[in-house]
Motif scaffolding. Structure first.
Motif, PDB file in Angstrom:
ATOM      1  N   LYS A  17       0.811  -1.221   0.000  1.00  0.00           N
ATOM      2  CA  LYS A  17       0.000   0.000   0.000  1.00  0.00           C
ATOM      3  C   LYS A  17       0.840   1.265   0.000  1.00  0.00           C
ATOM      4  CE  LYS A  17      -4.124  -1.980   2.005  1.00  0.00           C
ATOM      5  NZ  LYS A  17      -5.095  -1.962   3.097  1.00  0.00           N
ATOM      6  N   ALA A  18       1.887   1.276   0.764  1.00  0.00           N
ATOM      7  CA  ALA A  18       2.727   2.479   0.836  1.00  0.00           C
ATOM      8  C   ALA A  18       3.377   2.751  -0.529  1.00  0.00           C
ATOM      9  CB  ALA A  18       3.786   2.320   1.918  1.00  0.00           C
ATOM     10  N   LYS A  19       3.884   1.703  -1.155  1.00  0.00           N
ATOM     11  CA  LYS A  19       4.524   1.857  -2.460  1.00  0.00           C
ATOM     12  C   LYS A  19       3.501   2.300  -3.511  1.00  0.00           C
ATOM     13  CE  LYS A  19       7.600  -0.576  -5.597  1.00  0.00           C
ATOM     14  NZ  LYS A  19       8.348  -1.797  -5.855  1.00  0.00           N
ATOM     15  N   TYR A  20       2.321   1.704  -3.472  1.00  0.00           N
ATOM     16  CA  TYR A  20       1.272   2.055  -4.428  1.00  0.00           C
ATOM     17  C   TYR A  20       0.789   3.494  -4.207  1.00  0.00           C
ATOM     18  CZ  TYR A  20      -2.806   1.503  -7.465  1.00  0.00           C
ATOM     19  OH  TYR A  20      -3.745   1.645  -8.462  1.00  0.00           O
ATOM     20  N   GLN A  21       0.682   3.898  -2.959  1.00  0.00           N
ATOM     21  CA  GLN A  21       0.277   5.274  -2.659  1.00  0.00           C
ATOM     22  C   GLN A  21       1.291   6.272  -3.211  1.00  0.00           C
ATOM     23  OE1 GLN A  21      -0.267   5.101   1.591  1.00  0.00           O
ATOM     24  NE2 GLN A  21      -2.473   4.769   1.415  1.00  0.00           N
ATOM     25  N   ARG A  22       2.580   5.941  -3.109  1.00  0.00           N
ATOM     26  CA  ARG A  22       3.612   6.827  -3.650  1.00  0.00           C
ATOM     27  C   ARG A  22       3.483   6.920  -5.180  1.00  0.00           C
ATOM     28  NH1 ARG A  22       6.604   4.210   0.306  1.00  0.00           N
ATOM     29  NH2 ARG A  22       7.577   2.790  -1.188  1.00  0.00           N
ATOM     30  N   LEU A  23       3.232   5.796  -5.817  1.00  0.00           N
ATOM     31  CA  LEU A  23       3.056   5.795  -7.271  1.00  0.00           C
ATOM     32  C   LEU A  23       1.819   6.610  -7.671  1.00  0.00           C
ATOM     33  CD1 LEU A  23       3.840   2.058  -8.111  1.00  0.00           C
ATOM     34  CD2 LEU A  23       5.167   4.058  -8.830  1.00  0.00           C
ATOM     35  N   LEU A  24       0.733   6.445  -6.931  1.00  0.00           N
ATOM     36  CA  LEU A  24      -0.488   7.200  -7.211  1.00  0.00           C
ATOM     37  C   LEU A  24      -0.262   8.697  -7.023  1.00  0.00           C
ATOM     38  CD1 LEU A  24      -3.220   4.944  -5.567  1.00  0.00           C
ATOM     39  CD2 LEU A  24      -2.877   5.343  -8.018  1.00  0.00           C
ATOM     40  N   ALA A  25       0.456   9.058  -5.960  1.00  0.00           N
ATOM     41  CA  ALA A  25       0.730  10.468  -5.692  1.00  0.00           C
ATOM     42  C   ALA A  25       1.564  11.080  -6.817  1.00  0.00           C
ATOM     43  CB  ALA A  25       1.440  10.620  -4.355  1.00  0.00           C
ATOM     44  N   LYS A  26       2.460  10.291  -7.383  1.00  0.00           N
ATOM     45  CA  LYS A  26       3.292  10.787  -8.466  1.00  0.00           C
ATOM     46  C   LYS A  26       2.510  10.853  -9.784  1.00  0.00           C
ATOM     47  CE  LYS A  26       7.575   9.927 -10.942  1.00  0.00           C
ATOM     48  NZ  LYS A  26       8.610   8.979 -11.247  1.00  0.00           N
ATOM     49  N   ALA A  27       1.722   9.818 -10.078  1.00  0.00           N
ATOM     50  CA  ALA A  27       1.004   9.745 -11.352  1.00  0.00           C
ATOM     51  C   ALA A  27      -0.287  10.568 -11.349  1.00  0.00           C
ATOM     52  CB  ALA A  27       0.678   8.287 -11.684  1.00  0.00           C
ATOM     53  N   LEU A  28      -0.889  10.740 -10.194  1.00  0.00           N
ATOM     54  CA  LEU A  28      -2.149  11.475 -10.043  1.00  0.00           C
ATOM     55  C   LEU A  28      -3.204  11.058 -11.078  1.00  0.00           C
ATOM     56  CD1 LEU A  28      -0.794  15.039  -9.302  1.00  0.00           C
ATOM     57  CD2 LEU A  28      -1.813  13.437  -7.673  1.00  0.00           C
ATOM     58  N   PRO A  29      -3.554   9.770 -11.106  1.00  0.00           N
ATOM     59  CA  PRO A  29      -4.552   9.338 -12.087  1.00  0.00           C
ATOM     60  C   PRO A  29      -5.919   9.928 -11.789  1.00  0.00           C
ATOM     61  CG  PRO A  29      -4.085   7.574 -10.538  1.00  0.00           C
ATOM     62  CD  PRO A  29      -3.132   8.687 -10.234  1.00  0.00           C
ATOM     63  N   ASP A  53      10.098  -5.709 -18.292  1.00  0.00           N
ATOM     64  CA  ASP A  53       9.863  -6.741 -17.282  1.00  0.00           C
ATOM     65  C   ASP A  53      10.280  -6.317 -15.880  1.00  0.00           C
ATOM     66  OD1 ASP A  53       8.846  -8.435 -19.209  1.00  0.00           O
ATOM     67  OD2 ASP A  53      10.766  -9.437 -19.561  1.00  0.00           O
ATOM     68  N   ASP A  54      10.844  -5.126 -15.753  1.00  0.00           N
ATOM     69  CA  ASP A  54      11.299  -4.660 -14.446  1.00  0.00           C
ATOM     70  C   ASP A  54      10.205  -3.945 -13.645  1.00  0.00           C
ATOM     71  OD1 ASP A  54      13.837  -5.657 -14.912  1.00  0.00           O
ATOM     72  OD2 ASP A  54      14.520  -3.791 -15.846  1.00  0.00           O
ATOM     73  N   LEU A  55       8.949  -4.030 -14.092  1.00  0.00           N
ATOM     74  CA  LEU A  55       7.854  -3.395 -13.362  1.00  0.00           C
ATOM     75  C   LEU A  55       7.584  -4.121 -12.055  1.00  0.00           C
ATOM     76  CD1 LEU A  55       5.220  -2.805 -16.199  1.00  0.00           C
ATOM     77  CD2 LEU A  55       6.493  -1.058 -14.976  1.00  0.00           C
ATOM     78  N   SER A  56       7.368  -3.346 -11.023  1.00  0.00           N
ATOM     79  CA  SER A  56       6.932  -3.944  -9.755  1.00  0.00           C
ATOM     80  C   SER A  56       5.449  -4.279  -9.894  1.00  0.00           C
ATOM     81  CB  SER A  56       7.133  -2.948  -8.605  1.00  0.00           C
ATOM     82  OG  SER A  56       6.231  -1.856  -8.731  1.00  0.00           O
ATOM     83  N   TRP A  57       4.938  -5.082  -8.965  1.00  0.00           N
ATOM     84  CA  TRP A  57       3.520  -5.422  -8.999  1.00  0.00           C
ATOM     85  C   TRP A  57       2.661  -4.157  -8.897  1.00  0.00           C
ATOM     86  CZ3 TRP A  57       0.445  -8.641 -10.913  1.00  0.00           C
ATOM     87  CH2 TRP A  57      -0.873  -8.733 -10.495  1.00  0.00           C
ATOM     88  N   GLU A  58       3.069  -3.228  -8.080  1.00  0.00           N
ATOM     89  CA  GLU A  58       2.324  -1.984  -7.910  1.00  0.00           C
ATOM     90  C   GLU A  58       2.310  -1.166  -9.211  1.00  0.00           C
ATOM     91  OE1 GLU A  58       3.405  -3.732  -4.186  1.00  0.00           O
ATOM     92  OE2 GLU A  58       4.693  -3.130  -5.851  1.00  0.00           O
ATOM     93  N   GLU A  59       3.421  -1.190  -9.931  1.00  0.00           N
ATOM     94  CA  GLU A  59       3.483  -0.495 -11.217  1.00  0.00           C
ATOM     95  C   GLU A  59       2.584  -1.167 -12.253  1.00  0.00           C
ATOM     96  OE1 GLU A  59       7.903   1.502 -11.281  1.00  0.00           O
ATOM     97  OE2 GLU A  59       7.742  -0.684 -11.482  1.00  0.00           O
ATOM     98  N   VAL A  60       2.489  -2.487 -12.207  1.00  0.00           N
ATOM     99  CA  VAL A  60       1.587  -3.215 -13.111  1.00  0.00           C
ATOM    100  C   VAL A  60       0.146  -2.796 -12.839  1.00  0.00           C
ATOM    101  CG1 VAL A  60       0.637  -5.496 -13.679  1.00  0.00           C
ATOM    102  CG2 VAL A  60       3.114  -5.191 -13.471  1.00  0.00           C
TER     103      VAL A  60
END
Length: 145
Positions: A17-29, A53-60
């Motif tokens: 969740k923390a990693k995904y939240q950081r990605l969301l905050a950066k991408a602002l979908p 292939d270097d995507l994390s699960w959160e990035e996928v």
């Protein structure tokens, strides 16, 4: 084009969740409501795809979300209308450098061929099947709703 992850893996895989939240905050979908926003989201998708292939699960998961947003915008703003049979025939002829006389063996006489190609007559079922075979496409492309 949603990244295909095995459904069984998706159900059992946990998101950090923390990693995904950081990605969301950066991408602002957000729902895309302008071409500028579309370009921004498309650039983010491109950035993620370059990781390969270097995507994390959160990035996928984020990539799937962004792809859905793009697809929704495309569906709402860029619907492709169904082409009329004669438009499809003309396109395929142009693409292959053909002339009306090249289809006379399929459509019939010169007059019938002209009528079909110019949209004054719909192709018959047998003509559709012959056109499909000749052009190497599914018969459905010659049907309009």
């Amino acid at each position: 084009m949603i990244v295909s992850a095995e459904k069984a893996v998706r159900r059992t895989r946990k998101i950090d969740k923390a990693k995904y939240q950081r990605l969301l905050a950066k991408a602002l979908p957000t729902v895309i409501d302008s071409d500028a926003e579309y370009e921004r989201v498309d650039a983010e998708i491109g950035r993620l795809l370059r990781k390969g292939d270097d995507l994390s699960w959160e990035e996928v998961v984020l990539l799937n979300l962004l792809t859905l947003l793009i697809e929704h915008y495309d569906t709402e703003h860029y619907q492709i209308r169904d082409a009329k049979p004669y438009e499809v025939i003309r396109y395929l002829m142009r693409d292959r450098g053909l002339r009306n006389r090249d289809l006379q063996g399929i459509l019939g006489s010169r007059g019938v061929t002209s009528e079909v190609i110019n949209g004054r007559r719909r192709p018959s079922k047998s003509q559709i099947l012959a056109l499909s075979k000749f052009f190497g496409v599914e018969p459905e492309v010659f049907l309009s709703l």
